[in-house]
Design an enzyme around this catalytic site. Structure first.
Site, mmCIF file in Angstrom:
data_model
loop_
_atom_site.group_PDB
_atom_site.id
_atom_site.type_symbol
_atom_site.label_atom_id
_atom_site.label_comp_id
_atom_site.label_asym_id
_atom_site.label_seq_id
_atom_site.Cartn_x
_atom_site.Cartn_y
_atom_site.Cartn_z
ATOM 1 N N ARG A 1 0.811 -1.219 0.000
ATOM 2 C CA ARG A 1 0.000 0.000 0.000
ATOM 3 C C ARG A 1 0.851 1.278 0.000
ATOM 4 O O ARG A 1 0.340 2.366 -0.239
ATOM 5 C CB ARG A 1 -0.960 -0.001 1.204
ATOM 6 C CG ARG A 1 -0.309 0.368 2.521
ATOM 7 C CD ARG A 1 -1.155 0.008 3.730
ATOM 8 N NE ARG A 1 -2.326 0.836 3.889
ATOM 9 C CZ ARG A 1 -2.396 1.923 4.638
ATOM 10 N NH1 ARG A 1 -1.312 2.357 5.270
ATOM 11 N NH2 ARG A 1 -3.525 2.586 4.759
ATOM 12 N N SER B 1 6.830 15.896 8.853
ATOM 13 C CA SER B 1 8.041 15.201 8.415
ATOM 14 C C SER B 1 8.033 13.788 9.002
ATOM 15 O O SER B 1 6.966 13.231 9.306
ATOM 16 C CB SER B 1 9.281 15.985 8.839
ATOM 17 O OG SER B 1 10.456 15.422 8.295
ATOM 18 N N ASP C 1 3.495 5.193 14.425
ATOM 19 C CA ASP C 1 2.042 5.372 14.392
ATOM 20 C C ASP C 1 1.390 3.988 14.254
ATOM 21 O O ASP C 1 1.392 3.432 13.177
ATOM 22 C CB ASP C 1 1.607 6.326 13.269
ATOM 23 C CG ASP C 1 2.338 6.076 11.944
ATOM 24 O OD1 ASP C 1 3.423 5.454 11.916
ATOM 25 O OD2 ASP C 1 1.808 6.537 10.924
ATOM 26 N N GLU D 1 6.870 -6.066 6.577
ATOM 27 C CA GLU D 1 7.079 -4.749 7.170
ATOM 28 C C GLU D 1 7.526 -4.855 8.626
ATOM 29 O O GLU D 1 8.334 -4.062 9.103
ATOM 30 C CB GLU D 1 5.772 -3.962 7.081
ATOM 31 C CG GLU D 1 5.828 -2.577 7.695
ATOM 32 C CD GLU D 1 4.450 -1.949 7.855
ATOM 33 O OE1 GLU D 1 4.384 -0.712 7.885
ATOM 34 O OE2 GLU D 1 3.457 -2.694 7.953
#
Length: 564
Positions: free
Chosen positions: A152, A206, A308, A516
C-alpha cells in the site's frame, strides 16, 4: 528574494484533489463497508485522462451502490499507483562483484540474492504526467528514481529511505542510492523539510530526520564530495526546521542550566487524508470541535514520529483519544538530531566551512549534554522520554522534574547506543562502560525475545507495541552495541542480529515475501495490529537484512532457519 518554489504555490490547488478524494474515501466506506477497506487507496487515485475534477465532485454525492461506486471510480480515476512507472535500475546486477563476502553459507547467500533482487521490484520513476499536471495527482514529482517500501506504500517515505540506502549500498547500487538522497534534497528545497512521504497530503509533517545519515553513508561508500556540496544547504535548512519554535522546547535542569531539545509536532489539526475515515471515527467519541482538532493534531504528530501508533504517545494506553505526542520529548528524535548536527559539522569540515563546522560541533555537544542531563535515568540505566505538563502550551522554559520521565520501557529507550557507530572522527559519545551498563539493562528489560527486540513490553494492539519488532529498531540498537568497544556487547549484538535474520528467513520461506514487521515472540511470524493489514515488500526490512549480513556474515555451518 527568490520566489517560492512552484509546488508551494500549487499546494492549495493540489489539496483540492485531496479534498475530493477524501469524499470518495468516505463514500466508498459507506457503500462498500469496512471489510477489506483501505482508506489510503482512495487518496492515492489520480484523475483519469480527460476526467474533470468538478464533475467528479458532483457525481460522487449520487453514488449509493457498489456498482455505482465501481462505475464512478472507473470513469473518473486511474488505478492507484499508475502514476509511478517501473524503472529497472541500471546499476542492478544479479550478483554484484564483492556482494556479501562474509556470507559463506550457500543457503544464506542464495536467499540474500533473492532479497537483493527485490530492489528491481520496488524501483520506480514518477510518471512525467505528474510534473505536467500536478493538480491531477496526490503523488508529488521527484527528479530521480525511487524505491518504494511496498504494497500500500506506493511512494517514497522519509525514514524508510535510510535503511533502503543502507541495503542499496550493500547491493553496490550507488547510483540508485544517490537518486534517493537527491529526491529528499529536492523535497527540502521545495518545502523546507523532508516530507513524511512524497504525497501532497503529507506536506503537513516530516518523519525521523535521517537525511544527513544517508549522505554520510553514501559519501563513506563512494567519496562523492559533490553530493556533500549539493546536499549541504538542504541539511542546514532541515536542521533549522527541527530546531525552530515549532519543535524546540527549553528545559531547565536542577543546576539552573537551560537545555534545548526537540519534539514532534505536525502542522495539522484535521483528519489525516490517508486515514480520514479512521480518524473521524475515533474523534466521534469526543464532543467538541476543539477537542477533535486537538486529537487530530496529536494523531498527525504521532504519524510524524514514525511510531504510528504506540502506547508511547498515550496517557492511557488503551485509549487512542489520549494521545499527547506533542507533549513528549522523545529520546530517539533527539538522538537523530544530535547525529545530524555532528554530520553537518563533518561535512562543513570537508567543504572548507570551518566556522560552520565549529558551530555544529558545539550544537551536537550541547544536545548530547541535554540528552544526558534530562533523559538519562541512572537507576534504570536507560534514556527515557520526558513528558511536559499537558495543561500547558509548551511555551517558555520548563523546570525539569524526575517524575516527568516516562519509566515505561520501549525500544527507543536504547536508541542513543547508535551514536557509538557514528563517531564521525570527532570522538565517542558513550564510553564502553556505560554502553555495557545499557546493554545489561536491555537484557533484563523484557524487550529481548526469541526473534528479536520488541518495540515495547505492552501488548495494546497497536503496531508499535509488543509483540511487534521492526527492522530499524533492531539495526539501530545492534549497530550501536557492535561499535561500543565491548566484546560482550558485540556478541550480544550478533545474537540480536542472528535472531532477526532467522525470523526474516523463516517468514520468507513460508510466505515468499519480506514483511514490514515481525512478531518477535516466535521465529518466522509476521507482525500485526494497527490500522491497516500487514504489508510486504519491504524496503527497510530488505535493507536491514542485507546490512546485517554484510557486517556479520554467515558461516557455512551456521543454521539459517529457526533454531529447533
Amino acid at each position: 528574494m527568490a520566489p517560492p518554489p512552484r509546488h508551494l504555490l500549487l499546494l492549495p490547488v493540489l489539496l483540492l484533489l485531496v479534498s475530493l478524494l477524501q469524499r470518495v474515501q468516505s463514500g466508498a466506506l459507506r457503500v462498500l463497508g469496512p471489510r477489506d477497506f483501505d482508506p489510503k487507496l482512495y487518496v492515492d487515485l489520480p484523475l483519469a485522462p480527460g476526467a474533470d475534477r468538478a464533475a467528479a465532485e458532483a457525481a460522487v454525492a449520487a453514488v449509493t451502490t457498489r456498482g455505482e461506486m465501481e462505475a464512478f471510480l472507473a470513469r473518473y480515476f486511474a488505478r492507484a499507483g499508475s502514476d509511478l512507472v517501473e524503472a529497472d535500475p541500471p546499476d542492478f546486477e544479479a550478483e554484484p562483484r564483492g556482494f556479501l563476502p562474509r556470507v559463506a553459507s550457500g543457503e544464506a547467500r542464495a536467499w540474500a540474492l533473492q532479497v537483493h533482487a527485490l530492489w528491481k521490484d520496488l524501483a520506480r520513476r514518477v510518471a512525467p504526467s505528474v510534473a505536467a499536471r500536478p493538480d491531477r495527482h496526490t503523488l508529488l514529482p521527484l527528479p530521480g528514481r525511487v524505491v518504494v517500501p511496498g504494497s500500500r506504500f506506493r511512494e517514497v517515505y522519509y525514514w524508510d529511505s535510510y535503511w533502503v540506502v543502507r541495503g542499496l549500498l550493500v547491493s553496490k547500487m550507488y547510483d540508485t542510492a544517490k537518486d534517493i538522497v537527491l529526491n529528499l534534497v529536492y523535497l527540502v528545497e521545495e518545502y523546507g523539510f523532508v516530507l513524511n512521504g512524497a504525497r501532497s497530503y503529507y506536506t503537513n509533517r516530516s518523519q525521523p530526520p535521517l537525511l544527513s545519515s544517508m549522505v554520510l553513508e553514501l559519501y563513506a561508500a563512494t567519496g562523492d564530495l559533490g553530493l556533500v556540496r549539493r546536499a549541504f544547504p538542504s541539511l542546514l535548512k532541515e536542521h533549522s526546521f527541527w530546531v525552530s519554535e515549532l519543535h524546540n522546547v527549553e528545559i531547565m535542569d536542577n543546576h539552573g542550566r537551560v537545555h534545548n531539545l526537540s519534539r514532534y509536532q505536525a502542522m495539522w489539526n484535521k483528519p489525516r487524508p490517508e486515514s480520514a475515515t479512521i480518524d473521524e471515527e475515533l474523534a466521534s467519541k469526543l464532543n467538541s470541535t476543539a477537542a477533535k482538532e486537538k486529537l487530530y493534531h496529536q494523531i498527525a504528530s504521532a504519524a510524524e514520529s514514525g511510531w504510528d501508533f504506540s502506547s508511547r504517545w498515550m496517557s492511557n494506553s488503551t485509549d487512542m483519544t489520549t494521545l499527547v505526542t506533542t507533549f513528549v520529548i522523545p529520546v530517539d528524535l533527539n538522538t537523530f538530531i544530535c547525529k545530524m548536527e555532528r554530520d553537518i559539522a563533518v561535512f562543513a569540515e570537508l567543504i572548507g566551512e570551518k566556522a560552520t563546522a565549529e558551530i555544529f560541533s558545539q550544537a551536537s555537544k550541547a544536545r548530547h549534554t541535554a540528552i544526558e542531563s534530562l533523559l538519562w535515568n541512572s537507576e534504570m540505566e536507560q534514556w527515557l522520554d520526558y513528558w511536559l505538563p499537558t495543561d500547558g502550551n509548551c511555551q517558555g522554559v520548563y523546570k525539569w522534574e524526575l517524575k516527568s520521565q516516562n519509566r515505561k520501557i520501549f525500544a527507543s529507550n536504547f536508541i542513543p547506543l547508535w551514536l557509538n557507530a557514528h563517531n564521525s572522527g570527532l570522538g565517542p559519545f558513550l564510553d564502553e562502560a556505560k554502553s555495557v551498563r545499557v546493554m545489561r539493562s536491555l537484557q533484563t528489560s523484557g524487550l529481548v525475545c526469541p526473534a528479536g527486540i520488541a518495540t515495547s513490553v505492552s501488548n495494546t494492539g497497536q503496531q508499535w507495541d509488543f509483540p511487534n519488532g521492526w527492522a530499524p529498531l533492531q539495526h539501530l540498537i545492534a549497530e550501536g552495541l557492535l561499535n561500543s568497544g565491548s566484546t560482550e556487547a558485540k556478541e550480544f549484538a550478533e545474537d540480536i542480529a542472528t535472531r532477526w535474520v532467522r525470523t526474516n528467513y523463516a517468514a520468507y520461506k513460508s510466505s515468499g515475501a519480506m514483511h514490514e514487521k515481525y512478531d518477535v515472540e516466535a521465529c518466522g511470524k509476521s507482525g500485526g495490529g494497527g490500522e491497516y493489514k500487514p504489508q510486504t515488500g519491504f524496503g527497510w526490512s530488505n535493507g536491514v537484512l542485507l546490512a546485517f549480513l554484510e557486517e556479520l556474515g554467515w558461516s557455512q555451518d551456521k543454521e539459517i532457519g529457526c533454531p529447533s
